[in-house]
Scaffold this active site. Structure first.
Site, PDB file in Angstrom:
ATOM      1  N   GLN A 148       9.311   1.296  -2.879  1.00 15.77           N
ATOM      2  CA  GLN A 148      10.021   0.280  -2.117  1.00 15.77           C
ATOM      3  C   GLN A 148      10.039  -1.064  -2.836  1.00 15.77           C
ATOM      4  O   GLN A 148      11.041  -1.783  -2.799  1.00 15.77           O
ATOM      5  CB  GLN A 148       9.391   0.122  -0.735  1.00 15.77           C
ATOM      6  CG  GLN A 148       9.621   1.286   0.206  1.00 15.77           C
ATOM      7  CD  GLN A 148      11.062   1.405   0.683  1.00 15.77           C
ATOM      8  OE1 GLN A 148      11.812   0.433   0.709  1.00 15.77           O
ATOM      9  NE2 GLN A 148      11.445   2.613   1.063  1.00 15.77           N
ATOM     10  N   HIS A 179       6.360  -1.320   6.911  1.00 15.73           N
ATOM     11  CA  HIS A 179       5.769  -0.298   7.779  1.00 15.73           C
ATOM     12  C   HIS A 179       4.718  -1.006   8.619  1.00 15.73           C
ATOM     13  O   HIS A 179       3.990  -1.864   8.122  1.00 15.73           O
ATOM     14  CB  HIS A 179       5.143   0.801   6.926  1.00 15.73           C
ATOM     15  CG  HIS A 179       4.503   1.923   7.702  1.00 15.73           C
ATOM     16  ND1 HIS A 179       5.023   2.407   8.879  1.00 15.73           N
ATOM     17  CD2 HIS A 179       3.378   2.656   7.456  1.00 15.73           C
ATOM     18  CE1 HIS A 179       4.256   3.405   9.318  1.00 15.73           C
ATOM     19  NE2 HIS A 179       3.253   3.562   8.484  1.00 15.73           N
ATOM     20  N   ASP A 188       7.341   6.830  12.920  1.00 13.93           N
ATOM     21  CA  ASP A 188       7.389   7.104  11.486  1.00 13.93           C
ATOM     22  C   ASP A 188       6.301   8.097  11.086  1.00 13.93           C
ATOM     23  O   ASP A 188       6.558   9.076  10.384  1.00 13.93           O
ATOM     24  CB  ASP A 188       7.231   5.796  10.698  1.00 13.93           C
ATOM     25  CG  ASP A 188       7.405   5.989   9.203  1.00 13.93           C
ATOM     26  OD1 ASP A 188       8.550   6.185   8.766  1.00 13.93           O
ATOM     27  OD2 ASP A 188       6.396   5.955   8.470  1.00 13.93           O
TER      28      ASP A 188
END
Length: 344
Positions: free
Chosen positions: A29, A109, A192
């Site tokens: 990421q 996250h 998630d």
């Protein structure tokens, strides 16, 4: 309840235009966020350990690289893209001492906020921008003029402008081109983790391996078993991705559809769903988080043993040989293993 959806017209890029962004970590990421932000005209620097293997890679791609503490001190938007199990340690040592009121602390996250591993100061905006795809896809779609859908969330709005800033950040990495959904840190984290464990990764890999093993144990050729249980999975997933489950069933044969409708529920049955419920409970009550953090702090011995066992599964050996015979699979693409460095 319908989700709040946002697109480019809903995002005011000026909210981030004059901010200094520090990306901590240059993994999957990290490299995507940093390069997309840079090409969107945002002032970006990378925060890495001095001994990080990603330093040279980030520099070679035209990015300013600083020690983590210096990057945080210089920036007023800090995106934490470090591994979940080490993020809190880095936060305490290098991030917290360099935060000022009015800064924004971003996450991709919600793990460390949801499970109280990091507690930011009250004067700092706490936001999430979570692309719903791996970093190499976030980067590739951006360069092609598209984007990957993203989630945004605001845990603390100290300045009154946290949501506008999160939308602007998501827009700058390409998310608004595909659509941005508003959520919460808790919802993103729990769904998630559940998706990864029960369906997308854990459920799928276990199903594929079990199917392969069943055919091999019944005396069928490994190569045929590989095609039936792994290779053709992409065809089915692509159909579902494009048209949904009903669209996939419309495209396959009547024989395949009847087998799907009558035998699928025997494989993924009531007990399977009950186990999914137990997995979700372990996520919600913090059992999984505690287990994973302890695993990280203990050297990841069990993790590496399980990982190595997966790498040596017979399906991997058969698949490697078959893929060598099908160069068209990767024609014109770059291996995901080489698209980014380590995670900081």
């Amino acid at each position: 309840m319908a989700a709040n959806m946002y697109y480019e017209a809903d995002c005011d890029r000026s909210a981030i235009a004059n901010r200094k962004v520090a990306i901590l970590g240059y993994g999957s990421q990290g490299h995507a966020h940093a390069l997309n932000l840079k090409e969107s005209g945002i002032d970006v620097r990378i925060g890495l350990r001095k001994d990080s293997g990603s330093v040279d890679k980030a520099k070679s791609e035209g990015l300013k690289v600083l020690p983590i503490a210096d990057a945080v001190a210089e920036a007023d938007v800090i995106m934490m893209l470090l591994p979940d199990t080490t993020m809190a340690e880095v936060y305490e040592a290098d991030v917290a001492p360099n935060l000022d009121d009015g800064d924004a602390l971003f996450f991709a996250h919600g793990f460390n906020i949801r499970f109280d591993l990091i507690t930011p100061p009250a004067g700092v905006d706490v936001c999430m921008v979570a692309p719903k795809g791996p970093g190499h896809l976030v980067r590739r779609t951006y360069t092609e003029g598209g984007g990957v859908p993203a989630l945004i969330a605001v845990e603390n709005d100290a300045t009154g402008g946290a949501k506008a800033l999160a939308l602007a950040y998501a827009d700058a990495i390409g998310g608004a081109r595909a659509g941005i959904i508003e959520t919460t840190f808790t919802e993103e984290t729990e769904t998630d983790l559940f998706g990864e464990q029960a369906v997308l990764c854990g459920g799928t890999t276990a199903l594929v391996q079990a199917g392969f093993e069943t055919l091999i144990e019944a005396g069928y050729q490994p190569e045929v078993a590989y095609f039936e249980c792994l290779h053709e999975l992409k065809l089915i997933v692509d159909l579902m991705y494009q048209e949904g489950i009903a669209g996939m069933r419309y495209s396959i044969s009547d024989t395949a559809e009847y087998g799907d409708l009558t035998r699928g529920p025997r494989v993924v049955n009531a007990e399977t769903k009950a186990e999914m419920g137990r997995i979700l409970t372990e996520i919600q009550d913090g059992t999984f988080a505690s287990e994973w953090v302890a695993e990280g702090r203990g050297g990841r011995e069990n993790f590496h043993a399980l990982e190595d066992a997966g790498k040596t599964h017979p399906i991997e050996k058969v698949g490697a040989k078959l893929r060598e015979m099908m160069p068209f699979i990767n024609a014109g693409t770059t291996s995901v293993r080489s698209t980014s460095g380590g995670q900081g």
